[in-house]
Design a protein around this motif. Structure first.
Motif, short mmCIF file in Angstrom:
data_model
loop_
_atom_site.label_atom_id
_atom_site.label_comp_id
_atom_site.label_asym_id
_atom_site.label_seq_id
_atom_site.Cartn_x
_atom_site.Cartn_y
_atom_site.Cartn_z
N ASN A 83 -4.60 11.96 -8.40
CA ASN A 83 -5.61 11.94 -7.34
C ASN A 83 -5.78 10.54 -6.74
O ASN A 83 -5.18 9.56 -7.19
N SER A 84 -6.65 10.48 -5.73
CA SER A 84 -6.87 9.22 -5.03
C SER A 84 -7.52 8.16 -5.92
O SER A 84 -7.31 6.96 -5.73
N VAL A 142 -4.80 6.38 -7.65
CA VAL A 142 -4.13 5.48 -6.71
C VAL A 142 -4.93 4.20 -6.54
O VAL A 142 -4.39 3.09 -6.53
N ALA A 143 -6.25 4.34 -6.43
CA ALA A 143 -7.11 3.18 -6.23
C ALA A 143 -7.11 2.25 -7.44
O ALA A 143 -7.27 1.03 -7.31
N VAL A 195 2.35 1.85 -3.52
CA VAL A 195 1.39 2.39 -4.49
C VAL A 195 1.12 3.87 -4.23
O VAL A 195 1.14 4.70 -5.15
N SER A 196 0.87 4.22 -2.97
CA SER A 196 0.54 5.62 -2.65
C SER A 196 1.72 6.55 -2.89
O SER A 196 1.54 7.74 -3.18
N TYR A 197 2.95 6.02 -2.80
CA TYR A 197 4.14 6.86 -2.97
C TYR A 197 4.45 7.12 -4.44
O TYR A 197 4.81 8.23 -4.82
N LYS A 213 0.83 -1.20 0.00
CA LYS A 213 0.00 0.00 0.00
C LYS A 213 0.86 1.25 0.00
O LYS A 213 0.58 2.24 -0.70
N GLU A 214 1.92 1.23 0.81
CA GLU A 214 2.82 2.38 0.88
C GLU A 214 3.48 2.63 -0.46
O GLU A 214 3.62 3.78 -0.90
#
Length: 412
Positions: free
Chosen positions: A294-295, A298-299, A287-289, A284-285
């Protein structure tokens, strides 16, 4: 040296080491070295209620090191035996009011042999100094009536240091013992001008006006892109002071160093990948990095997409060629953050290029700048270092190298 976050932040995982026992030993003029107090009982000598209990370390096997010759006193001594490590700081006091005109004593601590006890060495030294002063002022060691106080101190030390990593003991209205454990971090690697600093904490939330002025100056220019040399120039501070600031921040885990990101760089994966890939929080870290936008983007990005890009990194392939091979997979991803994340976590490493001049050149025919470049072409300086030292870009250095003659490259 490993500069990854995994290496640097894991140095305190075993802090503090478990303190197994404490014992207080003295030299008796008649019977020689002996143990006056130990906590818990039966740690180094057999005592009432400890019959049948196996000793951690038999005192007879270490007595000559615990109470050594006067020449070795007042120095920290470490003994490893039987799977245990004993550290102490024997003290020798000279005075004609003592039998044989001397008093030798030592308060020792016992740990498992494989523990890192470096944080306890200052504690042992301080306890020895405290006991020395207490003996000189109030005869806390030689006066048998005060022996129960020392026993109480040892018991509280054992319990408080293991449970709270600190201890405050009031001996009497005038004297107290205050102890606090601090982790001892490894010395940071030497920072070079071509290194790129990356913050691992939000430094602005920790900093106030009382912080070092040089750190306050260089902080705004630490963005994961500027090299240390460039940070020093932008902040208008000396290069040496800038390097010391970076090493200081690195020592406390606020910063790590990596290389200058350029599209002609070559990267490859380490063998640390399997353990990391099984951690869902790590995925998760990641992917978000590395996802830019926008979110929702990311999703919609999966870790498997990103992982496939990492696995395609290999020797001999530059970043720009790697991106061309995987053009469709890079949609919505920040390539700079993708590489830096792998470097920070320690599963991607940089393959550096070391140029070597193929033949001797006539230095008399060279300009001062060309002579400076030729002195760096010995296989000991990689391309990033040469660029920063010469204050030129890769294309300019390549052009200068072509003028000097045949140049070979070592990739490592």
């Amino acid at each position: 040296m490993d500069n990854s976050e995994a290496f640097w932040m894991d140095q305190t995982d075993s802090f503090p080491p478990r303190l197994l026992a404490i014992f207080f030993s003295l030299f008796d003029p008649l019977q020689g070295p002996w143990v006056a107090i130990e906590s818990p009982p039966g740690s180094v000598t057999e005592s009432d209620g400890s019959e049948g209990k196996e000793l951690l370390v038999p005192f007879d096997s270490i007595s000559e090191y615990v109470i050594p010759k006067p020449e070795i006193c007042n120095k920290t001594i470490t003994v490893a035996t039987g799977g245990y490590r004993i550290i102490g700081h024997p003290v020798s006091l000279v005075g004609n009011h003592y039998e044989r005109n001397a008093l030798i004593f030592n308060m020792c601590m016992i740990f498992h042999e494989d523990e890192n006890v470096s944080s306890y060495i200052p504690i042992v030294k301080r306890l020895s100094r405290n006991l020395k002063v207490l003996e000189q002022q109030n005869q806390y060691v030689s006066d048998l009536s005060k022996r129960p106080i020392i026993m109480s101190v040892m018991e509280q030390l054992l319990e408080d240091l293991n449970n709270f990593s600190e201890c405050m003991i009031q001996l009497d209205p005038q004297n107290s013992i205050n102890i606090k454990l601090f982790p001892v971090f490894p010395s940071p690697p030497t920072v070079k001008g071509f290194h790129v600093p990356i913050l691992t904490v939000q430094l602005d939330t920790l900093m106030d006006k009382n912080w070092d002025m040089t750190i306050q100056k260089v902080y705004p220019f630490i963005n994961g892109i500027n090299s240390v040399q460039r940070v020093a120039e932008l902040a208008n501070v000396s290069f040496n002071n800038c390097c010391r600031c970076m090493e200081h921040l690195m020592y406390y885990g606020c910063l790590i160093i990596t290389d200058i990101f350029q599209f002609h760089n070559i990267y490859a994966m380490t063998t640390n990948v399997p353990n990391l890939m099984q951690d869902p929080n790590f995925q998760k870290e990641c992917v978000s990095y590395v996802v830019s936008g926008n979110s929702a983007r990311v999703a919609s990005t999966t870790f498997s997409q990103i992982f496939s890009l990492y696995t395609s990194l290999r020797h001999g392939v530059r970043v720009k060629d790697w991106m061309s091979e995987n053009r469709e997979k890079f949609h919505g991803l920040d390539v700079r953050r993708l590489i830096s994340f792998g470097i920070i976590k320690g599963f991607v490493y940089r393959v550096h290029k070391y140029p070597i001049l193929g033949k001797q050149v006539n230095t008399a025919a060279l300009t001062p700048e060309e002579s400076k470049l030729a002195s760096l072409l010995d296989g000991q300086h990689h391309f990033d270092e040469i660029c920063v030292t010469m204050k030129k870009g890769p294309k300019e250095i390549d052009l200068m190298l072509s003028k000097l003659g045949d140049t070979a490259y070592i990739y490592h």
